[in-house]
Design an enzyme around this catalytic site. Structure first.
Site, PDB file in Angstrom:
ATOM      1  N   VAL A 128       0.838  -1.208   0.000  1.00  0.00           N
ATOM      2  CA  VAL A 128       0.000   0.000   0.000  1.00  0.00           C
ATOM      3  C   VAL A 128       0.872   1.256   0.000  1.00  0.00           C
ATOM      4  O   VAL A 128       0.359   2.367   0.086  1.00  0.00           O
ATOM      5  CB  VAL A 128      -0.978   0.002   1.210  1.00  0.00           C
ATOM      6  CG1 VAL A 128      -1.996  -1.125   1.064  1.00  0.00           C
ATOM      7  CG2 VAL A 128      -0.241  -0.126   2.546  1.00  0.00           C
ATOM      8  N   HIS A 156      -4.103  -4.292  -3.033  1.00  0.00           N
ATOM      9  CA  HIS A 156      -4.613  -4.082  -1.677  1.00  0.00           C
ATOM     10  C   HIS A 156      -4.808  -2.604  -1.365  1.00  0.00           C
ATOM     11  O   HIS A 156      -4.797  -2.204  -0.205  1.00  0.00           O
ATOM     12  CB  HIS A 156      -3.680  -4.745  -0.656  1.00  0.00           C
ATOM     13  CG  HIS A 156      -3.707  -6.246  -0.727  1.00  0.00           C
ATOM     14  ND1 HIS A 156      -2.774  -7.065  -0.149  1.00  0.00           N
ATOM     15  CD2 HIS A 156      -4.605  -7.082  -1.321  1.00  0.00           C
ATOM     16  CE1 HIS A 156      -3.079  -8.339  -0.384  1.00  0.00           C
ATOM     17  NE2 HIS A 156      -4.181  -8.374  -1.106  1.00  0.00           N
ATOM     18  N   CYS A 198     -16.303  13.017   5.808  1.00  0.00           N
ATOM     19  CA  CYS A 198     -16.544  13.089   4.366  1.00  0.00           C
ATOM     20  C   CYS A 198     -17.162  14.441   4.019  1.00  0.00           C
ATOM     21  O   CYS A 198     -18.095  14.895   4.700  1.00  0.00           O
ATOM     22  CB  CYS A 198     -17.488  11.964   3.971  1.00  0.00           C
ATOM     23  SG  CYS A 198     -18.086  12.064   2.276  1.00  0.00           S
ATOM     24  N   THR A 222       7.096 -11.802  -1.349  1.00  0.00           N
ATOM     25  CA  THR A 222       5.753 -12.086  -0.834  1.00  0.00           C
ATOM     26  C   THR A 222       5.708 -13.498  -0.273  1.00  0.00           C
ATOM     27  O   THR A 222       6.317 -14.416  -0.817  1.00  0.00           O
ATOM     28  CB  THR A 222       4.657 -11.879  -1.908  1.00  0.00           C
ATOM     29  OG1 THR A 222       3.398 -12.256  -1.336  1.00  0.00           O
ATOM     30  CG2 THR A 222       4.899 -12.693  -3.161  1.00  0.00           C
ATOM     31  N   PRO A 237      14.297 -14.453   0.454  1.00  0.00           N
ATOM     32  CA  PRO A 237      15.315 -15.164   1.237  1.00  0.00           C
ATOM     33  C   PRO A 237      14.779 -16.438   1.889  1.00  0.00           C
ATOM     34  O   PRO A 237      15.555 -17.317   2.260  1.00  0.00           O
ATOM     35  CB  PRO A 237      15.740 -14.150   2.310  1.00  0.00           C
ATOM     36  CG  PRO A 237      14.782 -13.015   2.238  1.00  0.00           C
ATOM     37  CD  PRO A 237      13.961 -13.139   0.998  1.00  0.00           C
TER      38      PRO A 237
HETATM   39  N1  APR Z   1      13.727  -9.206  -0.072  1.00  0.00           N
HETATM   40  C1  APR Z   1      12.843 -10.114  -0.556  1.00  0.00           C
HETATM   41  N2  APR Z   1      11.939 -10.739   0.225  1.00  0.00           N
HETATM   42  C2  APR Z   1      11.933 -10.442   1.537  1.00  0.00           C
HETATM   43  C3  APR Z   1      12.822  -9.508   2.112  1.00  0.00           C
HETATM   44  C4  APR Z   1      13.753  -8.883   1.243  1.00  0.00           C
HETATM   45  N3  APR Z   1      14.629  -7.995   1.687  1.00  0.00           N
HETATM   46  N4  APR Z   1      12.570  -9.423   3.444  1.00  0.00           N
HETATM   47  C5  APR Z   1      11.548 -10.258   3.684  1.00  0.00           C
HETATM   48  N5  APR Z   1      11.155 -10.885   2.539  1.00  0.00           N
HETATM   49  C6  APR Z   1      10.078 -11.837   2.354  1.00  0.00           C
HETATM   50  C7  APR Z   1       9.754 -12.700   3.546  1.00  0.00           C
HETATM   51  O1  APR Z   1      10.564 -13.872   3.543  1.00  0.00           O
HETATM   52  C8  APR Z   1       8.279 -13.028   3.306  1.00  0.00           C
HETATM   53  O2  APR Z   1       8.140 -14.203   2.521  1.00  0.00           O
HETATM   54  O3  APR Z   1       8.910 -11.076   2.138  1.00  0.00           O
HETATM   55  C9  APR Z   1       7.777 -11.842   2.495  1.00  0.00           C
HETATM   56  C10 APR Z   1       6.818 -10.939   3.244  1.00  0.00           C
HETATM   57  O4  APR Z   1       5.666 -11.655   3.529  1.00  0.00           O
HETATM   58  P1  APR Z   1       4.370 -10.978   4.166  1.00  0.00           P
HETATM   59  O5  APR Z   1       4.773 -10.133   5.334  1.00  0.00           O
HETATM   60  O6  APR Z   1       3.376 -12.059   4.343  1.00  0.00           O
HETATM   61  O7  APR Z   1       3.922  -9.939   3.065  1.00  0.00           O
HETATM   62  P2  APR Z   1       2.971 -10.112   1.798  1.00  0.00           P
HETATM   63  O8  APR Z   1       3.220 -11.401   1.113  1.00  0.00           O
HETATM   64  O9  APR Z   1       3.096  -8.853   1.031  1.00  0.00           O
HETATM   65  O10 APR Z   1       1.547 -10.161   2.501  1.00  0.00           O
HETATM   66  C11 APR Z   1       0.417 -10.109   1.711  1.00  0.00           C
HETATM   67  O11 APR Z   1      -1.004  -9.700   3.614  1.00  0.00           O
HETATM   68  O12 APR Z   1      -0.275  -8.616   5.443  1.00  0.00           O
HETATM   69  C12 APR Z   1      -1.255  -8.611   4.468  1.00  0.00           C
HETATM   70  O13 APR Z   1      -2.416  -7.041   3.166  1.00  0.00           O
HETATM   71  C13 APR Z   1      -1.154  -7.350   3.672  1.00  0.00           C
HETATM   72  O14 APR Z   1      -0.495  -7.016   1.388  1.00  0.00           O
HETATM   73  C14 APR Z   1      -0.239  -7.776   2.537  1.00  0.00           C
HETATM   74  C15 APR Z   1      -0.634  -9.234   2.332  1.00  0.00           C
END
Ligand code: APR
Length: 259
Positions: free
Chosen positions: A105, A121, A156, A197, A223
């Site tokens: 976001v 999102h 609003c 992700t 990672p």
């Molecule tokens: N480079 C690449 N990946 C990384 C790094 C980095 N420097 N640091 C962390 N990660 C990875 C982690 O290993 C993890 O798999 O990023 C991922 C983050 O995962 P989440 O916190 O679950 O984030 P995301 O997948 O974006 O979550 C999806 O869930 O929290 C809600 O709405 C929110 O948009 C978000 C959605």
């Protein structure tokens, strides 16, 4: 040392005609944007972020939830895009068709030069009325609380209901057009690069699965292991700010790499 598979992934990118870059919180981690699953500090220490990011939480205590999002917006405003975001913008300039799809976001892709990422999102910069959905002005720069505090949301201008953050909360549907455009891009792409992700939150996590089912090549940068490992042709275990510039250098040479 780049993770093994970097050269192979760079070759796939250099050959790609239609690319989807699909990003999550890990993309912005090295910009210092606190990730959603990080433990909260200060005022919010006692809350689970997943419990704050719901329509029920906003209805029960709008000032608590609005204050939390305004604090997050402030943190994003003070953050800078990292070399990974800039590498994504280079990819978009080099590959004939690129669609950036983000679950984040924040606005760091835009600020790094990716013109119109699809925000699955929503965005911290698109507040709207909680009742009539009328877009509301983004509070002025510098008006976000520097540290956590409750903040009464503005009203609003049309119907006077409280303004809410323009993000997708747990239990809410994704913006239909954004999701359709992302599925369509995944359906058509020859390469999908998934970055930072966890692949756990649906329906967003469908996007790389759609590409894989349609015969697209999925490359992952993370990672850690994720459920998306199963659909990846190349899995690069490393961090976005380092691996993505290395991919750009491998695909198009040193001169193409972001500063
Ligand atoms: N480079 C690449 N990946 C990384 C790094 C980095 N420097 N640091 C962390 N990660 C990875 C982690 O290993 C993890 O798999 O990023 C991922 C983050 O995962 P989440 O916190 O679950 O984030 P995301 O997948 O974006 O979550 C999806 O869930 O929290 C809600 O709405 C929110 O948009 C978000 C959605």
């Amino acid at each position: 040392m780049e993770p093994s598979g970097t050269a192979e992934a760079a070759t796939l990118l250099a050959q790609a005609r239609r690319l989807v870059v699909f990003t999550g919180a890990g993309m912005s981690a090295e910009s210092g944007v606190p990730t959603f699953r990080d433990a909260l500090t200060g005022l919010w220490e006692q809350f689970d972020p997943r419990a704050l990011a719901t329509p029920e939480a906003f209805r029960a205590d709008p000032a608590l939830v609005w204050g939390w999002y305004e604090w997050r917006r402030g943190a994003v405003r003070r953050a800078e895009p990292n070399p990974g975001h800039r590498a994504v913008a280079v990819m978009a300039a080099r590959v004939p068709e690129t669609v950036v799809v983000t679950q984040n976001v924040d606005d760091l892709h835009e600020r790094a030069g990716s013109a119109a990422p699809i925000h699955l999102h929503g965005s911290l910069f698109a507040p709207r009325c909680s009742a009539c959905a009328e877009p509301a002005p983004v509070p002025g720069a510098g008006e976000e609380p520097g540290e956590g505090r409750r903040l009464t949301p503005p009203r609003c201008g049309r119907c006077e209901a409280p303004v809410r953050p323009g993000v997708v909360w747990f239990g809410e549907a994704l913006p239909e057009q954004a999701f359709e455009a992302a599925v369509e891009a995944a359906y058509r792409c020859d390469v999908l690069l998934t970055v930072g992700t966890s692949g756990l939150v649906y329906p967003a996590a469908e996007i790389p699965q759609v590409a894989a089912r349609r015969g697209g090549t999925v490359i992952q940068v993370n990672p850690e292991e994720t459920p998306l490992d199963a659909v990846c042709a190349v899995n690069l275990h490393g961090r976005a700010a380092r691996v993505l510039p290395a991919l750009v250098r491998g695909a198009w040479g040193d001169a193409a790499a972001p500063a």
